[in-house]
Write an enzyme that holds these catalytic residues in place. Structure first.
Site, PDB file in Angstrom:
ATOM      1  N   ASP A  99      13.941  10.845  -9.233  1.00 50.12           N
ATOM      2  CA  ASP A  99      12.787   9.721  -9.523  1.00 50.12           C
ATOM      3  C   ASP A  99      12.283   8.234  -9.280  1.00 50.12           C
ATOM      4  O   ASP A  99      11.968   7.497  -8.678  1.00 50.12           O
ATOM      5  CB  ASP A  99      12.084   9.575 -10.972  1.00 50.12           C
ATOM      6  N   ASP A 135     -19.222 -14.813  22.145  1.00 47.09           N
ATOM      7  CA  ASP A 135     -18.950 -13.763  22.453  1.00 47.09           C
ATOM      8  C   ASP A 135     -18.585 -13.090  22.055  1.00 47.09           C
ATOM      9  O   ASP A 135     -18.059 -11.315  21.981  1.00 47.09           O
ATOM     10  CB  ASP A 135     -17.647 -14.556  22.922  1.00 47.09           C
ATOM     11  N   GLY A 163     -14.740  -7.934  24.905  1.00 47.01           N
ATOM     12  CA  GLY A 163     -15.871  -7.621  25.938  1.00 47.01           C
ATOM     13  C   GLY A 163     -16.461  -7.693  27.136  1.00 47.01           C
ATOM     14  O   GLY A 163     -17.366  -6.475  28.015  1.00 47.01           O
TER      15      GLY A 163
HETATM   16  S1  SF4 Z   1       6.419  14.983  -9.092  1.00 46.14           S
HETATM   17 FE1  SF4 Z   1       6.634  13.405 -10.318  1.00 46.14          FE
HETATM   18  S2  SF4 Z   1       8.352  13.851 -11.875  1.00 46.14           S
HETATM   19 FE2  SF4 Z   1       8.718  15.270 -10.129  1.00 46.14          FE
HETATM   20  S3  SF4 Z   1       9.718  14.131  -8.321  1.00 46.14           S
HETATM   21 FE3  SF4 Z   1       7.501  13.532  -8.261  1.00 46.14          FE
HETATM   22  S4  SF4 Z   1       7.004  11.523  -9.018  1.00 46.14           S
HETATM   23 FE4  SF4 Z   1       9.192  12.569  -9.967  1.00 46.14          FE
END
Ligand code: SF4
Length: 519
Positions: free
Chosen positions: A36, A274, A409
């Site tokens: 993550d 313009d 234009g």
């Molecule tokens: S679904 Fe949510 S928990 Fe899973 S990798 Fe993506 S952000 Fe992270």
């Protein structure tokens, strides 16, 4: 389940990260699986921040699930506190951690850390990034803001700017400068640049400015209720709305509504001869809700465009956007499905799209000019130069950015008059946009087969499969129609012929359809 390729927003914990990363002295402990940490890249690469976001991830792995993930979380909290010594901490779970139900708030509270620890419960399967940012900011304000004496001089708080916000950095500078010019001090800017201790003195301001209502409005409502602070209702986007905003701010500060418009060039630029060719250009506006509504006002009132489409990807803003669309007599497009949006854009046949990064791709496919006005955005829309969207300088920036992708234009005139010329043939496209012309351009979906070689400049939906065919004469006549409205002329004629059950489209049909649609 929903088959998703492109998402307009990240999960809500990315919203919480935007708040934490925007602030100083705040740390976020996020219960999340290994991997993550990808979200760090949003800040270090798109925003090009010189430091990692203040986020500690528990990064649990599959093998941890059989053991004790709550201990992992507790250890991560302690380690983060020891290492970073923040003034306050927020704790929460990402989507996967939400499923294992470790209760980050309860676990962190049990540690008895000597700083405020605020739990942010973000339902990852119902809500998204912007909501996550709003909820996190609201929880922080609720916990940290306390009643305090008002400042002597009129003052306000500028609320809602975060890390990874579309031009938030420069909007804050621009609006602060305008307010200061009227004698209104900025008490606290938050979350961007604020410390938790700054949130404690929010109550000293005379009123609040929810600069980005999707993120700040919930907190502002709480401040209105608990600390008796009124808030502004106008977002200062475009010259007109900036004037309305300043008048509103002056009223709340008890000052005369007087400000300097030195440096505001947009109204004269738009009124100069313009810009006449801009009148009635068909524009489709799509983005984050409040931004889209604000941009629609600028497009119609300040640029003279015709609004042919309006939509947003965040349902939270749908009500206001629907009302705006109704005023303009158009059907709103409220969707986070880019294919649905693409179909709506194609049907509306705009000459300019104002949207986010995804709309740039849609625009490229359809061969329509496009300017970016909203998140989600890519690196090029977090520029090095000063480029606000709000305030008077923001109005100047909007004018330049929206006009630039359009055919100028004179060029429009030349491209139409000399369509057989080697330099101005249909496929050449506008000279300043390499991506909109040139024989090397890919034969985009929907390219107009009347021009050879096919190029996006002549793009438009092809004849309906199985629909009436075009005679050679009619094809030749259609080529006389300027390329930027040719796709529309083709579509209208085919619809006209199909309605009447005609087997072929001749020159007469083309003109009959024109007369019919002009009525
Ligand atoms: S679904 Fe949510 S928990 Fe899973 S990798 Fe993506 S952000 Fe992270």
């Amino acid at each position: 389940m929903k088959l998703a390729l492109w998402t307009y927003e990240g999960p809500p914990h990315v919203g919480a990260m935007r708040v934490a990363t925007g602030m100083e002295g705040l740390h976020y402990v996020l219960h999340a699986p290994q991997g993550d940490t990808y979200a760090d890249l949003l800040f270090t690469m798109i925003e090009r921040r010189g430091a990692r976001p203040p986020v500690t991830y528990t990064t649990f792995q599959a093998q941890d699930l059989g053991a004790d993930t709550s201990t992992l979380f507790r250890d991560a909290c302690l380690a983060a506190y020891e290492r970073f010594r923040p003034e306050a901490m927020i704790v929460g779970a990402s989507c996967t951690a939400e499923l294992i139900q470790d209760d980050p708030g309860g676990l962190a509270e049990a540690l008895g850390l000597p700083i405020p620890v605020i739990a942010v419960d973000l339902p990852s399967y119902q809500r998204k990034e912007t909501w996550g940012a709003s909820e996190t900011f609201y929880q922080l304000v609720r916990r940290l803001a306390v009643p305090c004496p008002r400042t002597e001089r009129p003052s306000c708080n500028l609320l809602g700017a975060t890390a990874l916000g579309f031009r938030h950095r420069d909007d804050v500078v621009e609006i602060s400068r305008l307010l200061d010019g009227m004698g209104i001090a900025v008490n606290v800017v938050a979350p961007l640049g604020a410390r938790p201790s700054d949130l404690a003195r929010l109550g000293a301001a005379w009123f609040n400015v929810p600069l980005y209502p999707e993120i700040a409005e919930t907190a502002c409502r709480w401040l209105a209720r608990e600390l008796d602070q009124p808030m502004t209702a106008t977002v200062p986007y475009g010259a007109g709305a900036t004037r309305d905003f300043l008048a509103e701010a002056a009223g709340l500060a008890g000052l005369p509504a007087a400000w300097s418009e030195a440096g505001l060039r947009q109204p004269w630029w738009a009124a100069s001869v313009d810009s006449t060719y801009l009148t009635g250009k068909r524009v489709f506006v799509f983005g984050e809700g409040v931004r889209a509504v604000s941009a629609a006002r600028v497009a119609v009132e300040e640029m003279g465009f015709d609004l042919v489409g309006l939509g947003c990807w965040n349902r939270e803003a749908a009500r206001g956007l629907r009302a705006c669309a109704r005023l303009h007599g158009i059907e709103p497009t409220i969707t986070d499905d880019y294919l649905e949006l693409e179909a709506a854009i194609e049907a509306a046949g705009p000459e300019l799209i104002l949207g986010g990064q995804m709309e740039r791709h849609v625009a490229k496919r359809l061969g329509i000019p496009c300017a970016v006005i909203s998140a989600p955005f890519h690196v090029q829309d977090h520029p090095a130069r000063y480029s606000p969207q709000m305030g008077f300088e923001g109005a100047n920036v909007l004018f330049d950015a929206w006009i630039h992708p359009l055919v100028m234009g004179l060029e429009e005139h030349l491209l139409t008059m000399f369509r057989d010329d080697f330099e101005f043939h249909d496929a050449a496209g506008p000279s300043h946009l390499a991506t909109h012309g040139g024989p090397q351009a890919p034969a985009d979906r929907g390219a107009d087969p009347t021009s050879a070689p096919a190029g996006p400049a002549s793009a438009g939906p092809a004849a309906a499969v199985g629909g009436p065919g075009w005679t050679e004469d009619a094809e030749r006549e259609l080529r006389k129609v300027p390329f930027f409205v040719r796709a529309r002329a083709r579509r209208n004629t085919e619809a006209y012929a199909a309605e009447r059950g005609l087997a072929a489209i001749g020159v007469d049909t083309l003109y009959e359809a024109k007369a019919h649609h002009a009525r």
